[in-house]
Scaffold this active site. Sequence first.
Site, PDB file in Angstrom:
ATOM      1  N   CYS A   1      -7.181 -20.053   1.230  1.00  0.00           N
ATOM      2  CA  CYS A   1      -8.393 -19.217   0.978  1.00  0.00           C
ATOM      3  C   CYS A   1      -9.245 -19.699  -0.056  1.00  0.00           C
ATOM      4  O   CYS A   1      -9.074 -19.727  -1.280  1.00  0.00           O
ATOM      5  CB  CYS A   1      -7.992 -17.823   0.723  1.00  0.00           C
ATOM      6  SG  CYS A   1      -9.151 -16.611   0.436  1.00  0.00           S
TER       7      CYS A   1
ATOM      8  N   CYS B   1     -10.320 -17.064  -2.760  1.00  0.00           N
ATOM      9  CA  CYS B   1      -9.197 -16.541  -3.477  1.00  0.00           C
ATOM     10  C   CYS B   1      -9.003 -17.583  -4.735  1.00  0.00           C
ATOM     11  O   CYS B   1      -8.984 -17.357  -5.980  1.00  0.00           O
ATOM     12  CB  CYS B   1      -7.681 -16.835  -2.802  1.00  0.00           C
ATOM     13  SG  CYS B   1      -7.763 -15.624  -1.500  1.00  0.00           S
TER      14      CYS B   1
END
Length: 325
Positions: free
Chosen positions: A33, A36
């Site tokens: 991700c 993230c």
Amino acid sequence: MSSKVTHITSAAQFDGLLKSSKVVIADFFATWCGPCKMIAPVFEKIATQLGRENAVTFVKIDTDAQKDIASKYSIRVMPTFLLFRDGTEIERVQGADPRKLESLVTKVALEAHTAGGGAGEGSSGASSGGPLWNGASLPRGYSDITDNVEVLRTELLNVDDAAAGGVRVLFAPGKPSGKSEALSAGAADWVESDTDEQLMLFIPLQTNAKLHTLQITSHATEDAARPQLIKLYSNSPHNLGFDEAEDTLATQEITIKPTDWNDQATASIPLKFVKFQNITSLVVFVVSAEDGAEKVRLDRVRLIGEAGEKREMGKLEKIGDEQPE
């Protein structure tokens, strides 16, 4: 990885932390991700400043490695941040939007204070989830709007990190300890200047506000004095440098007299209301300290006035990733 962040390796470990720590803030992420990774330094910075052993614990949970935990809490978007108190989820923020994480920070600050022994003494002014401590009474018709401060974007120049806390303690909801002994940066709940008596504090707001009064709490010690001369600058998009401040006309200049400090070590500074009608940020420049002292100390800063509607925050092009099936 910040030493203040615990990486969860099992469901049993996470359940144990939920039981042993009053407050737990969990970052559910995935290694694939991108958002993230982008928000991770922000989360770790908050953890470094607000984490407290057995009271406020920050954890990261890899949703691919800990699928049972992710399933239990219905994690579908990466990243997702959960705030737990006494093992129960009370707040959830989805996506890598620093503005949304900001709202969680305010809640964490309040929960951290609660974990340390209950709400602060004193009165009035509402913060997210509980009362704010005020070192002086509020002017009639106005409220404490300090909870509109964008805590993540606050900035303090010339602070002695070794002698006191970080900038965020200035907006903590609880009553200041007033302690004078030297503490680590993670433990002290006040700030002191470093190389001289000057401090430069940048306070961005989530709303357009009308400011009526600035309340400053300062517990003078042998090492650091209370502020004396203060200059205020409204609506700067960033913090001012010391040279820039000297060359810029202040919105208001205030000399705080010894008689202005009450028995709570707080001075209520009335502002020229007509000049503070549409405020999006405030720079507080402490120019000098009492009695010509070489260091100055601040314990709390409170903004008193009226807050408008929250501004529409800019959105990231991609605030998160859906978890792969």
